[in-house]
Design an enzyme around this catalytic site. Structure first.
Site, PDB file in Angstrom:
ATOM      1  N   SER A  49      40.537  43.403  48.204  1.00  0.00           N
ATOM      2  CA  SER A  49      40.858  44.005  46.907  1.00  0.00           C
ATOM      3  C   SER A  49      39.865  45.116  46.596  1.00  0.00           C
ATOM      4  CB  SER A  49      40.797  42.949  45.803  1.00  0.00           C
ATOM      5  OG  SER A  49      40.869  43.574  44.537  1.00  0.00           O
ATOM      6  N   HIS A  57      44.670  45.698  49.043  1.00  0.00           N
ATOM      7  CA  HIS A  57      45.161  45.155  47.784  1.00  0.00           C
ATOM      8  C   HIS A  57      44.665  46.007  46.619  1.00  0.00           C
ATOM      9  CE1 HIS A  57      46.837  41.793  45.446  1.00  0.00           C
ATOM     10  NE2 HIS A  57      45.839  41.986  44.599  1.00  0.00           N
ATOM     11  N   ASP A  84      44.670  46.295  42.525  1.00  0.00           N
ATOM     12  CA  ASP A  84      44.891  45.626  41.243  1.00  0.00           C
ATOM     13  C   ASP A  84      45.057  46.662  40.139  1.00  0.00           C
ATOM     14  OD1 ASP A  84      44.580  42.757  41.906  1.00  0.00           O
ATOM     15  OD2 ASP A  84      42.575  43.373  42.509  1.00  0.00           O
ATOM     16  N   MET A 124      45.649  47.094  36.241  1.00  0.00           N
ATOM     17  CA  MET A 124      45.557  46.390  34.955  1.00  0.00           C
ATOM     18  C   MET A 124      45.639  47.396  33.821  1.00  0.00           C
ATOM     19  SD  MET A 124      42.381  43.837  35.865  1.00  0.00           S
ATOM     20  CE  MET A 124      42.161  43.197  37.534  1.00  0.00           C
ATOM     21  N   HIS A 141      49.374  45.046  43.082  1.00  0.00           N
ATOM     22  CA  HIS A 141      49.513  43.898  42.185  1.00  0.00           C
ATOM     23  C   HIS A 141      49.466  44.410  40.747  1.00  0.00           C
ATOM     24  CE1 HIS A 141      47.394  39.993  40.568  1.00  0.00           C
ATOM     25  NE2 HIS A 141      48.570  40.198  40.000  1.00  0.00           N
ATOM     26  N   MET A 143      49.317  43.963  36.877  1.00  0.00           N
ATOM     27  CA  MET A 143      48.954  43.075  35.780  1.00  0.00           C
ATOM     28  C   MET A 143      49.111  43.879  34.500  1.00  0.00           C
ATOM     29  SD  MET A 143      45.679  41.173  37.505  1.00  0.00           S
ATOM     30  CE  MET A 143      45.438  42.360  38.832  1.00  0.00           C
ATOM     31  N   MET A 200      47.822  33.071  41.728  1.00  0.00           N
ATOM     32  CA  MET A 200      46.483  33.392  41.261  1.00  0.00           C
ATOM     33  C   MET A 200      45.615  32.130  41.330  1.00  0.00           C
ATOM     34  SD  MET A 200      46.510  36.587  40.658  1.00  0.00           S
ATOM     35  CE  MET A 200      44.834  36.664  39.984  1.00  0.00           C
ATOM     36  N   PHE A 218      39.634  40.006  36.050  1.00  0.00           N
ATOM     37  CA  PHE A 218      38.305  40.401  36.515  1.00  0.00           C
ATOM     38  C   PHE A 218      38.054  39.876  37.926  1.00  0.00           C
ATOM     39  CE2 PHE A 218      38.131  40.135  31.908  1.00  0.00           C
ATOM     40  CZ  PHE A 218      37.557  41.352  31.566  1.00  0.00           C
ATOM     41  N   ASP A 260      45.092  34.825  45.495  1.00  0.00           N
ATOM     42  CA  ASP A 260      44.149  35.846  45.019  1.00  0.00           C
ATOM     43  C   ASP A 260      43.178  35.221  44.027  1.00  0.00           C
ATOM     44  OD1 ASP A 260      42.829  38.033  43.968  1.00  0.00           O
ATOM     45  OD2 ASP A 260      44.633  39.066  43.281  1.00  0.00           O
TER      46      ASP A 260
END
Length: 214
Positions: free
Chosen positions: A6, A31, A33, A35, A64, A66, A135, A141, A173
């Site tokens: 990640s 990966h 993330d 957010m 991913h 979020m 998850m 975080f 993850d």
């Protein structure tokens, strides 16, 4: 085991070099993330940075989401042609429609479950997705402690996957390291996301990635 470092834990001042190094060290996916500061209490990166990541990587992107407005973000990142786009079932009113839309863009759809979300909530989506991401921390975080109950959740999910779609992968993850990787493998997990374990490993990226490829 497939390994997806990640980039949330990478050095963003040295991001291209970090990505090049994890790719040269044998990772399978990169990966990313995303957010939005609403679905989770953190704000990360947008299409400008992810576009730079896409140019630097020699491995497929695993994005991913979020976020609250999933379709908006799918449209932002689809031009980068990631291998996977995953979204949280907790935030999507019509997940089957979004799964079909992601696939229509030539991207493999994946769905994400938070640690408290019942496995059974994805039972009737399994035939249509290529991966389910469990998850093993609460999202938002990096560097959080692994929640062990994900192991039993993975086993229960594997039973459903074998029934509905044996080709569907299980990804985990959060808090993954060289100690819990064996239990994850035994639980039927196919892909692990690792951030701080890879990018913060004193023995180097290659050692960390190799230790997860069991």
């Amino acid at each position: 085991m497939l390994v997806a470092p990640s980039i949330l834990s990478a050095d963003f001042g040295n991001l291209a070099n970090d990505i090049e190094e994890i790719c040269n060290s044998g990772c399978d996916l990169v990966h990313v993330d995303v957010m939005d500061g609403h679905f989770v209490p953190n704000l990360t990166i947008g299409p400008v940075v992810v576009s730079a990541v896409a140019k630097a990587t020699t491995k497929p992107l695993d994005i991913h989401l979020m976020v609250e407005n999933n379709t908006f973000f799918v449209d932002l990142f689809a031009p980068l042609k990631p291998k996977y786009i995953s979204f949280h079932i907790e935030e999507e009113k019509h997940p089957h429609r979004l799964v079909q839309y992601i696939r229509s863009l030539g991207i493999q759809p994946a769905i994400v479950l938070n640690p408290h979300t019942p496995i059974e909530s994805v039972e009737f989506l399994l035939e249509d997705v290529d991966m389910v991401l469990l998850m093993s921390v609460n999202p938002g975080f990096g560097g959080q402690k692994f929640i062990p109950s994900v192991l039993e959740r993975a086993k229960r999910l594997k039973v459903l996957i074998d029934k509905y779609n044996p080709n569907c992968l299980i990804e985990v993850d959060g808090g993954v390291n060289g100690e819990n990787i064996y239990a994850l493998k035994e639980a039927g997990v196919n892909v692990v996301v690792a951030g701080s374990y890879v990018f913060g490993n004193k023995k180097g990226y290659k050692f960390a990635i190799d230790s997860l490829k069991i």
